[in-house]
Design a protein around this motif. Structure first.
Motif, PDB file in Angstrom:
ATOM      1  N   MET A  73       0.826  -1.189   0.000  1.00 21.34           N
ATOM      2  CA  MET A  73       0.000   0.000   0.000  1.00 21.34           C
ATOM      3  C   MET A  73       0.869   1.251   0.000  1.00 21.34           C
ATOM      4  SD  MET A  73      -2.954  -0.798   2.870  1.00 21.34           S
ATOM      5  CE  MET A  73      -3.986   0.579   2.447  1.00 21.34           C
ATOM      6  N   LYS A  74       0.370   2.251  -0.673  1.00 20.81           N
ATOM      7  CA  LYS A  74       0.992   3.578  -0.676  1.00 20.81           C
ATOM      8  C   LYS A  74       0.034   4.538   0.013  1.00 20.81           C
ATOM      9  CE  LYS A  74       2.342   4.998  -4.630  1.00 20.81           C
ATOM     10  NZ  LYS A  74       2.507   5.290  -6.063  1.00 20.81           N
ATOM     11  N   ILE A  75       0.478   5.135   1.118  1.00 22.35           N
ATOM     12  CA  ILE A  75      -0.388   5.969   1.956  1.00 22.35           C
ATOM     13  C   ILE A  75       0.183   7.388   2.041  1.00 22.35           C
ATOM     14  CG2 ILE A  75      -1.455   6.248   4.228  1.00 22.35           C
ATOM     15  CD1 ILE A  75      -2.287   3.625   2.936  1.00 22.35           C
ATOM     16  N   ILE A  76      -0.697   8.360   1.881  1.00 22.90           N
ATOM     17  CA  ILE A  76      -0.337   9.766   2.096  1.00 22.90           C
ATOM     18  C   ILE A  76      -0.790  10.137   3.503  1.00 22.90           C
ATOM     19  CG2 ILE A  76      -0.693  12.157   1.358  1.00 22.90           C
ATOM     20  CD1 ILE A  76      -1.631  10.883  -1.394  1.00 22.90           C
ATOM     21  N   VAL A  77       0.104  10.730   4.280  1.00 20.59           N
ATOM     22  CA  VAL A  77      -0.248  11.253   5.600  1.00 20.59           C
ATOM     23  C   VAL A  77      -0.001  12.751   5.570  1.00 20.59           C
ATOM     24  CG1 VAL A  77       0.263  11.248   8.075  1.00 20.59           C
ATOM     25  CG2 VAL A  77       0.298   9.096   6.787  1.00 20.59           C
ATOM     26  N   ALA A  78      -1.058  13.505   5.805  1.00 20.36           N
ATOM     27  CA  ALA A  78      -0.955  14.961   5.871  1.00 20.36           C
ATOM     28  C   ALA A  78      -1.153  15.385   7.317  1.00 20.36           C
ATOM     29  CB  ALA A  78      -2.007  15.607   4.982  1.00 20.36           C
ATOM     30  N   VAL A  79      -0.299  16.282   7.774  1.00 19.94           N
ATOM     31  CA  VAL A  79      -0.362  16.766   9.149  1.00 19.94           C
ATOM     32  C   VAL A  79      -0.614  18.267   9.086  1.00 19.94           C
ATOM     33  CG1 VAL A  79       0.873  16.944  11.347  1.00 19.94           C
ATOM     34  CG2 VAL A  79       1.289  14.982   9.842  1.00 19.94           C
ATOM     35  N   THR A  80      -1.726  18.712   9.688  1.00 20.41           N
ATOM     36  CA  THR A  80      -2.008  20.145   9.714  1.00 20.41           C
ATOM     37  C   THR A  80      -1.619  20.706  11.074  1.00 20.41           C
ATOM     38  OG1 THR A  80      -4.281  20.070  10.565  1.00 20.41           O
ATOM     39  CG2 THR A  80      -3.974  19.701   8.180  1.00 20.41           C
ATOM     40  N   ALA A  81      -1.836  21.991  11.251  1.00 22.99           N
ATOM     41  CA  ALA A  81      -1.439  22.673  12.483  1.00 22.99           C
ATOM     42  C   ALA A  81      -2.468  22.545  13.595  1.00 22.99           C
ATOM     43  CB  ALA A  81      -1.155  24.139  12.195  1.00 22.99           C
ATOM     44  N   ALA A  82      -3.448  21.668  13.430  1.00 13.48           N
ATOM     45  CA  ALA A  82      -4.378  21.412  14.531  1.00 13.48           C
ATOM     46  C   ALA A  82      -3.633  20.726  15.662  1.00 13.48           C
ATOM     47  CB  ALA A  82      -5.535  20.533  14.047  1.00 13.48           C
ATOM     48  N   SER A  83      -4.077  20.942  16.875  1.00 12.45           N
ATOM     49  CA  SER A  83      -3.478  20.262  18.016  1.00 12.45           C
ATOM     50  C   SER A  83      -3.707  18.761  17.872  1.00 12.45           C
ATOM     51  CB  SER A  83      -4.124  20.772  19.310  1.00 12.45           C
ATOM     52  OG  SER A  83      -3.575  20.108  20.422  1.00 12.45           O
ATOM     53  N   GLY A  84      -2.736  17.976  18.322  1.00 17.08           N
ATOM     54  CA  GLY A  84      -2.880  16.525  18.262  1.00 17.08           C
ATOM     55  C   GLY A  84      -1.801  15.857  17.444  1.00 17.08           C
ATOM     56  N   ALA A  85      -0.605  16.406  17.468  1.00 18.43           N
ATOM     57  CA  ALA A  85       0.509  15.810  16.730  1.00 18.43           C
ATOM     58  C   ALA A  85       0.813  14.390  17.206  1.00 18.43           C
ATOM     59  CB  ALA A  85       1.756  16.691  16.839  1.00 18.43           C
ATOM     60  N   ILE A  86       0.418  14.057  18.422  1.00 14.30           N
ATOM     61  CA  ILE A  86       0.627  12.696  18.929  1.00 14.30           C
ATOM     62  C   ILE A  86      -0.081  11.678  18.029  1.00 14.30           C
ATOM     63  CG2 ILE A  86      -1.332  12.819  20.544  1.00 14.30           C
ATOM     64  CD1 ILE A  86       0.336  11.047  22.458  1.00 14.30           C
ATOM     65  N   TYR A  87      -1.249  12.061  17.488  1.00 13.13           N
ATOM     66  CA  TYR A  87      -1.966  11.152  16.596  1.00 13.13           C
ATOM     67  C   TYR A  87      -1.158  10.904  15.319  1.00 13.13           C
ATOM     68  CZ  TYR A  87      -6.056  12.040  19.541  1.00 13.13           C
ATOM     69  OH  TYR A  87      -6.931  12.144  20.591  1.00 13.13           O
ATOM     70  N   ALA A  88      -0.557  11.951  14.788  1.00  9.70           N
ATOM     71  CA  ALA A  88       0.256  11.810  13.571  1.00  9.70           C
ATOM     72  C   ALA A  88       1.456  10.903  13.843  1.00  9.70           C
ATOM     73  CB  ALA A  88       0.715  13.175  13.083  1.00  9.70           C
ATOM     74  N   ARG A  89       2.137  11.120  14.971  1.00 11.10           N
ATOM     75  CA  ARG A  89       3.301  10.283  15.303  1.00 11.10           C
ATOM     76  C   ARG A  89       2.899   8.828  15.438  1.00 11.10           C
ATOM     77  NH1 ARG A  89       4.629   8.033  19.713  1.00 11.10           N
ATOM     78  NH2 ARG A  89       3.667   9.522  21.122  1.00 11.10           N
ATOM     79  N   GLN A  90       1.838   8.567  16.198  1.00 12.55           N
ATOM     80  CA  GLN A  90       1.405   7.181  16.392  1.00 12.55           C
ATOM     81  C   GLN A  90       1.000   6.536  15.067  1.00 12.55           C
ATOM     82  OE1 GLN A  90      -1.736   7.199  19.314  1.00 12.55           O
ATOM     83  NE2 GLN A  90      -0.296   7.039  21.018  1.00 12.55           N
ATOM     84  N   LEU A  91       0.281   7.286  14.240  1.00 15.87           N
ATOM     85  CA  LEU A  91      -0.144   6.739  12.952  1.00 15.87           C
ATOM     86  C   LEU A  91       1.066   6.395  12.094  1.00 15.87           C
ATOM     87  CD1 LEU A  91      -2.278   6.004  10.843  1.00 15.87           C
ATOM     88  CD2 LEU A  91      -2.276   8.425  10.154  1.00 15.87           C
ATOM     89  N   LEU A  92       2.026   7.293  12.024  1.00 20.01           N
ATOM     90  CA  LEU A  92       3.231   7.016  11.230  1.00 20.01           C
ATOM     91  C   LEU A  92       3.969   5.786  11.759  1.00 20.01           C
ATOM     92  CD1 LEU A  92       4.422  10.669  10.640  1.00 20.01           C
ATOM     93  CD2 LEU A  92       3.697   9.050   8.863  1.00 20.01           C
ATOM     94  N   GLU A  93       4.066   5.654  13.074  1.00 15.49           N
ATOM     95  CA  GLU A  93       4.722   4.474  13.651  1.00 15.49           C
ATOM     96  C   GLU A  93       3.992   3.193  13.269  1.00 15.49           C
ATOM     97  OE1 GLU A  93       6.591   6.776  17.573  1.00 15.49           O
ATOM     98  OE2 GLU A  93       4.764   5.579  17.793  1.00 15.49           O
ATOM     99  N   GLU A  94       2.664   3.228  13.296  1.00 16.86           N
ATOM    100  CA  GLU A  94       1.871   2.054  12.913  1.00 16.86           C
ATOM    101  C   GLU A  94       2.065   1.722  11.431  1.00 16.86           C
ATOM    102  OE1 GLU A  94      -0.021  -0.001  14.808  1.00 16.86           O
ATOM    103  OE2 GLU A  94       0.496   1.099  16.629  1.00 16.86           O
ATOM    104  N   LEU A  95       2.066   2.750  10.585  1.00 19.95           N
ATOM    105  CA  LEU A  95       2.238   2.520   9.149  1.00 19.95           C
ATOM    106  C   LEU A  95       3.630   1.988   8.830  1.00 19.95           C
ATOM    107  CD1 LEU A  95       0.442   5.670   7.679  1.00 19.95           C
ATOM    108  CD2 LEU A  95      -0.462   3.339   7.898  1.00 19.95           C
ATOM    109  N   ILE A  96       4.632   2.498   9.518  1.00 23.26           N
ATOM    110  CA  ILE A  96       5.997   2.001   9.325  1.00 23.26           C
ATOM    111  C   ILE A  96       6.071   0.510   9.680  1.00 23.26           C
ATOM    112  CG2 ILE A  96       8.343   2.101  10.294  1.00 23.26           C
ATOM    113  CD1 ILE A  96       7.869   5.201  10.547  1.00 23.26           C
TER     114      ILE A  96
END
Length: 183
Positions: A1-24
């Motif tokens: 799978m090829k996944i795009i992850v976009a991170v905006t300036a909304a609070s909640g960067a922890i969600y982006a980090r966890q998601l990236l770790e899971e995808l990796i």
């Protein structure tokens, strides 16, 4: 799978980090395009979050519309905006494609591919609700960053995983997340 992850300036960067770790860690995921909005890195730093670096991840500048996620012919499988501001959701709903995040989301919708927005805003105005309705009608999945307490989390990491595990499940990835009725 090829996944795009976009991170905006909304609070909640922890969600982006966890998601990236899971995808990796997911063997099904071979490539990740990571696009951050202009102020997303500042918010992540303020929140004490560092996004991972890994060979699967290719970082892309949000102003660079000459990248593969801007084209349907690049055949990215899915996109997750995590966390998503309501401003980003509104621009996507309106079909505005002035950044790579917005254009990639537009491509996901027009190509009928999976688009998930992990919304981080509360309360929601009528304008927000109408934009979210428009996105849902266009095929996007709106997943509010509303962590669950069923599994009795004892740490912030565990609590936030209830959201990122849902994202992974929506992407069709095998999860380690809590299922109803488990002890």
């Amino acid at each position: 799978m090829k996944i795009i992850v976009a991170v905006t300036a909304a609070s909640g960067a922890i969600y982006a980090r966890q998601l990236l770790e899971e995808l990796i860690a997911a063997p099904e995921v071979e490539q990740i395009a990571l696009i951050e909005s202009t102020h997303a890195p500042e918010v992540a730093t303020w929140e004490g979050i560092t996004l991972p670096h890994h060979p699967k991840i290719e970082r892309m500048e949000n102003h660079d519309l000459f990248r593969s996620p801007a084209s349907g012919s690049a055949r990215w499988d899915a996109m997750v905006v995590c966390p998503s501001s309501v401003g980003t959701a509104g621009r996507i709903a309106a079909g505005i494609s002035q950044s790579l995040i917005e254009r990639a989301a537009d491509v996901m919708l027009k190509e009928r591919r999976r688009l998930i927005l992990v919304l981080r805003e509360s309360p929601l105005s009528l304008i927000h609700l109408r934009n979210l309705t428009t996105l849902t009608e266009a095929g996007a999945i709106i997943l509010p960053a509303s962590p669950s307490f069923y599994a009795r989390p004892s740490t912030l990491e565990e609590l936030c995983h209830s959201v990122t595990d849902r994202v992974c499940a929506l992407l069709g990835l095998e999860g380690r997340g809590y299922a109803w009725g488990e002890e």
